[in-house]
Design a protein around this motif. Structure first.
Motif, PDB file in Angstrom:
ATOM      1  N   GLY A  40      -5.852  -8.383  -1.231  1.00 47.30           N
ATOM      2  CA  GLY A  40      -4.223  -8.143  -1.627  1.00 47.30           C
ATOM      3  C   GLY A  40      -2.833  -8.054  -0.738  1.00 47.30           C
ATOM      4  N   ILE A  41      -2.124  -8.065  -0.689  1.00 47.32           N
ATOM      5  CA  ILE A  41      -0.681  -8.218   0.096  1.00 47.32           C
ATOM      6  C   ILE A  41      -0.117  -7.466  -0.344  1.00 47.32           C
ATOM      7  CG2 ILE A  41      -0.147 -10.143  -1.644  1.00 47.32           C
ATOM      8  CD1 ILE A  41       0.884 -11.258   0.958  1.00 47.32           C
ATOM      9  N   MET A  78       9.010   0.645  -5.283  1.00 47.10           N
ATOM     10  CA  MET A  78       9.389  -0.187  -4.027  1.00 47.10           C
ATOM     11  C   MET A  78       8.595  -0.525  -3.347  1.00 47.10           C
ATOM     12  SD  MET A  78      11.594   0.450  -1.539  1.00 47.10           S
ATOM     13  CE  MET A  78      11.652  -0.120  -0.615  1.00 47.10           C
ATOM     14  N   TRP A  79       7.091  -0.098  -3.289  1.00 46.73           N
ATOM     15  CA  TRP A  79       5.396  -0.729  -3.025  1.00 46.73           C
ATOM     16  C   TRP A  79       4.290  -1.414  -2.916  1.00 46.73           C
ATOM     17  CZ3 TRP A  79       8.157  -1.359   0.473  1.00 46.73           C
ATOM     18  CH2 TRP A  79       9.166  -0.371   1.818  1.00 46.73           C
ATOM     19  N   ALA A  80       4.662  -2.483  -4.240  1.00 46.25           N
ATOM     20  CA  ALA A  80       3.957  -3.093  -4.724  1.00 46.25           C
ATOM     21  C   ALA A  80       2.793  -3.942  -4.259  1.00 46.25           C
ATOM     22  CB  ALA A  80       4.939  -3.805  -5.327  1.00 46.25           C
ATOM     23  N   THR A  81       1.382  -3.432  -4.790  1.00 49.88           N
ATOM     24  CA  THR A  81       0.188  -4.394  -4.433  1.00 49.88           C
ATOM     25  C   THR A  81      -0.186  -5.404  -5.573  1.00 49.88           C
ATOM     26  OG1 THR A  81      -0.047  -1.878  -2.746  1.00 49.88           O
ATOM     27  CG2 THR A  81      -1.769  -3.579  -2.777  1.00 49.88           C
ATOM     28  N   PHE A  82      -0.266  -6.185  -4.826  1.00 49.35           N
ATOM     29  CA  PHE A  82      -1.025  -7.674  -5.829  1.00 49.35           C
ATOM     30  C   PHE A  82      -2.241  -8.297  -5.120  1.00 49.35           C
ATOM     31  CE2 PHE A  82       3.512  -8.014  -5.529  1.00 49.35           C
ATOM     32  CZ  PHE A  82       4.089  -7.049  -6.700  1.00 49.35           C
ATOM     33  N   ALA A  83      -3.002  -8.688  -6.112  1.00 55.16           N
ATOM     34  CA  ALA A  83      -4.439  -9.115  -5.675  1.00 55.16           C
ATOM     35  C   ALA A  83      -4.154 -10.326  -5.491  1.00 55.16           C
ATOM     36  CB  ALA A  83      -5.410  -8.680  -6.837  1.00 55.16           C
ATOM     37  N   ILE A  84      -5.063 -11.203  -4.604  1.00 54.10           N
ATOM     38  CA  ILE A  84      -4.720 -12.593  -4.419  1.00 54.10           C
ATOM     39  C   ILE A  84      -6.082 -13.259  -5.044  1.00 54.10           C
ATOM     40  CG2 ILE A  84      -4.508 -14.475  -2.536  1.00 54.10           C
ATOM     41  CD1 ILE A  84      -3.740 -11.983  -0.862  1.00 54.10           C
ATOM     42  N   PRO A  85      -6.255 -14.167  -6.245  1.00 56.47           N
ATOM     43  CA  PRO A  85      -7.139 -14.608  -5.899  1.00 56.47           C
ATOM     44  C   PRO A  85      -8.567 -15.244  -4.774  1.00 56.47           C
ATOM     45  CG  PRO A  85      -5.807 -15.849  -7.444  1.00 56.47           C
ATOM     46  CD  PRO A  85      -4.880 -14.827  -6.073  1.00 56.47           C
ATOM     47  N   ILE A 129       1.217 -14.832  -8.017  1.00 57.08           N
ATOM     48  CA  ILE A 129      -0.383 -13.522  -8.465  1.00 57.08           C
ATOM     49  C   ILE A 129       0.545 -12.201  -8.502  1.00 57.08           C
ATOM     50  CG2 ILE A 129      -0.942 -15.126  -6.656  1.00 57.08           C
ATOM     51  CD1 ILE A 129      -0.082 -12.984  -4.316  1.00 57.08           C
ATOM     52  N   GLY A 130       2.068 -12.400  -8.387  1.00 56.20           N
ATOM     53  CA  GLY A 130       2.570 -10.764  -8.885  1.00 56.20           C
ATOM     54  C   GLY A 130       3.933 -10.993  -9.175  1.00 56.20           C
ATOM     55  N   LYS A 131       4.158  -9.536 -10.273  1.00 53.32           N
ATOM     56  CA  LYS A 131       5.893  -9.616 -10.413  1.00 53.32           C
ATOM     57  C   LYS A 131       6.496  -8.348  -9.789  1.00 53.32           C
ATOM     58  CE  LYS A 131       9.538 -11.248 -13.585  1.00 53.32           C
ATOM     59  NZ  LYS A 131       9.709 -11.820 -15.385  1.00 53.32           N
ATOM     60  N   LEU A 186      -5.730  -1.225   0.558  1.00 57.09           N
ATOM     61  CA  LEU A 186      -4.711  -1.247   0.204  1.00 57.09           C
ATOM     62  C   LEU A 186      -4.128  -0.408  -1.059  1.00 57.09           C
ATOM     63  CD1 LEU A 186      -3.442  -5.353   0.587  1.00 57.09           C
ATOM     64  CD2 LEU A 186      -3.080  -2.864   2.168  1.00 57.09           C
ATOM     65  N   LEU A 187      -4.747   0.138  -1.951  1.00 57.17           N
ATOM     66  CA  LEU A 187      -4.847   0.763  -2.905  1.00 57.17           C
ATOM     67  C   LEU A 187      -5.199   2.419  -2.305  1.00 57.17           C
ATOM     68  CD1 LEU A 187      -5.811  -1.227  -5.798  1.00 57.17           C
ATOM     69  CD2 LEU A 187      -3.843  -0.508  -5.400  1.00 57.17           C
TER      70      LEU A 187
END
Length: 560
Positions: free
Chosen positions: A84-85, A120-127, A102-104, A163-164
């Motif tokens: 994740g990023i 403010m802080w969002a986490t996105f999964a990377i395929p 990968i995210g919005k 990350l989560l």
């Protein structure tokens, strides 16, 4: 506080510190480039960004701009796991990994029309098919409707689940730790309310509460999503709390280890702290570190002075300050600062425990001394010399005037009865103490065949005093006064009550003997008075006893 508990707290802090700082990184990050404008092709991995600016762009409110950062994945994710990023960036944005969206987070470029969205802080999964080992490109399309001068980005790539959860786990540990200081704050606040003269207890309670709120302000964004437009609120709160903590901790040490010209140095330190707080309000980490450094330096100077003066507990506090400096210098601001503050607060707790222990020992000593002096006072009233003189006087009165002899016997019996009633009490009504005094004057009048008069002014019969203290002052006045020409001695008891004190003034109008004026050490009577006052009011009293032009004056002042 037991000293053995301090290493336990430190061990917990170190274990948490090690477990949170020794993870092997899975990526490396390169220079971030940026450009104002909006083209979909800029998301592509192979886009040529050599003409992009590596400086932070000066964007207008709501204007679209792009940032591109190359990252290296050092090792592929574990089976059945995703990377994740998490971008640390102001604004609303869309994030692309190797050209794939990968995210919005919000609606970049449409904030004024659609209103604030995203967090403010969002986490996105990377395929998983995009996380092979090697070079990748992170492109972010963003806009800043609010705080357009806060352009900047930092990336964190790790296991998506970590990350989560890692930040939540870290927050839970810190909140549990801070909760202990909240309990300490409430406990010592109640201790202060029970004894409002113990200002170090209040200052320590405030310090613990500041630390608790500081912890909440620092970690609340972990579980309470906020839009970036409101992110300055917790940061400014942290700054204000840091200012408060940076003041109260040295102030507490200055109370425990007093030094010359304390007020002047505190004023100078406050001015320095205000200057540090106001000089660069927008650089929150910079301001926090500088205030913490100012706090440490000033506290260090105070504690070194305490060590020089051989104050109890100063060496341990000095060790705690040095340990806090070491931890804060080798760790990141978020954790190191809180562990350092915790160690300093624990050292303050240790000093406070020493103070409470000394007060308890002094109280227990006063109880023993009060009991011993009470027995001595009773012994004094029934000693053979007193009884022989009283019985001799009684025989004379019975022979000369049987009726007065009977009154003499009744007065003597009444005094012993009153003493028997009050000897085991800590406080008695003032009216009962005055009755004991008048009864004693009646007995001494029969014994010495003199006239004794006790006047009262402003007396509140509902007020309470330790038993026997006014009686003792009266007895001293009789003992140390020379026989007057008019064969009479006058006493006056004056009571005055203020908002935070009450005062008893006992006056003896007679010629005082030279031995009493010479200022001998306190006899049994005065020691008894002081012991009784300590037993009932700890240190919240003043007692003076001195000769005057008219005789003798004793003043007992009790603070609320």
């Amino acid at each position: 506080m037991n000293l053995r508990s301090l290493p336990i707290f430190l061990l917990i802090g170190f274990v948490f510190l090690l477990t949170s700082c020794t993870q092997t990184p899975v990526f490396s990050e390169y220079q971030t480039f940026s450009k104002i404008g909006d083209q979909a092709e800029w998301a592509a991995k192979d886009w040529n960004d050599e003409d992009w600016d590596w400086n932070k762009p000066k964007v207008k409110a709501g204007e679209i701009f792009w940032t591109r950062t190359r990252v290296d994945i050092l090792s592929p994710p574990k089976p059945l796991h995703l990377y994740g990023i998490r971008p640390y960036i102001y604004g609303e944005y869309e994030i692309f990994w190797d050209g794939v969206l990968i995210g919005k987070n919000g609606n970049p470029g449409q904030e004024s029309a659609l209103g604030p969205e995203g967090k403010m802080w969002a986490t996105f999964a990377i395929p998983s098919y995009l996380t092979e080992e090697g070079e990748h490109v992170v492109a972010i399309r963003s806009s800043l409707q609010f705080f357009p001068d806060h352009v900047g980005m930092r990336l964190e790539v790790d296991d998506y689940d970590d990350l989560l959860t890692d930040r939540l786990i870290e927050t839970s540990y810190m909140h549990i730790f801070a909760g202990a200081f909240l309990i300490a704050s409430i406990y010592f606040l109640f201790l202060f309310l029970g004894n409002k003269k113990e200002y170090p207890t209040l200052v320590f309670s405030i310090s613990c509460f500041f630390f608790f709120v500081l912890n909440l302000a620092q970690f609340i964004t972990t579980y309470v999503p906020i839009h970036y437009r409101y992110h300055h609120i917790p940061l400014e709160t942290i700054g204000a709390l840091m200012f408060g903590i940076s003041f109260v901790i040295p102030f507490y040490f200055s109370m425990e280890f007093p030094y010359p010209k304390r007020k002047l140095f505190l004023i100078i330190y406050t001015i320095i702290l205000l200057f540090t707080f106001l000089i660069k309000r927008d650089f929150f980490d910079f301001t926090a570190r500088n205030m913490a450094l100012a706090m440490w330096l000033f506290s260090f100077g105070i504690v070194v002075f305490g060590v020089y003066k051989k104050k109890k507990g100063a060496r341990l506090v000095l060790l705690a300050l040095l340990l806090s400096l070491l931890i804060n210098s080798v760790t990141r601001l978020g954790i190191g600062l809180y562990i350092s503050f915790s160690i300093i607060l624990l050292s303050m707790f240790y000093l406070l425990s020493l103070r409470i222990k000394e007060q308890r020992l002094a109280y227990e000593t006063s109880l023993v001394q009060s009991t011993r002096l009470q027995l001595q006072l009773l012994k004094k009233n029934i000693q053979p010399h007193f009884l022989m003189n009283t019985l001799t006087s009684l025989i004379d009165w019975i022979e000369e005037s049987p009726k007065k002899g009977v009154l003499f016997i009744e007065a003597l019996a009444k005094e012993f009865d009153l003493f028997n009633r009050i000897e085991n009490k800590t406080l008695i009504p003032t009216s009962q103490e005055i009755a004991l005094c008048r009864n004693h004057l009646e007995i001494m009048g029969y014994r010495k065949e003199m006239k004794y008069l006790l006047k009262e002014e402003g007396i509140d019969p509902k007020e309470k005093v330790p038993p026997g203290i006014l009686h003792t002052l009266l007895e001293n006045g009789i003992t140390h006064s020379l026989p007057p020409e008019d064969n009479g001695i006058e006493f006056q008891l004056i009571f005055e009550k203020g908002t935070d004190y009450k005062c008893y003034t006992f006056l003896t109008f007679a010629q005082v003997s030279e031995a009493a004026k010479a200022g001998r050490e306190d006899g049994t009577g005065l020691k008894y008075v002081k012991a009784r006052l300590t037993e009932s009011y700890q240190e919240q009293w003043e007692f003076t006893s001195e000769p005057t032009d008219h005789g003798w004056k004793s003043v007992i002042k009790i603070y609320a």
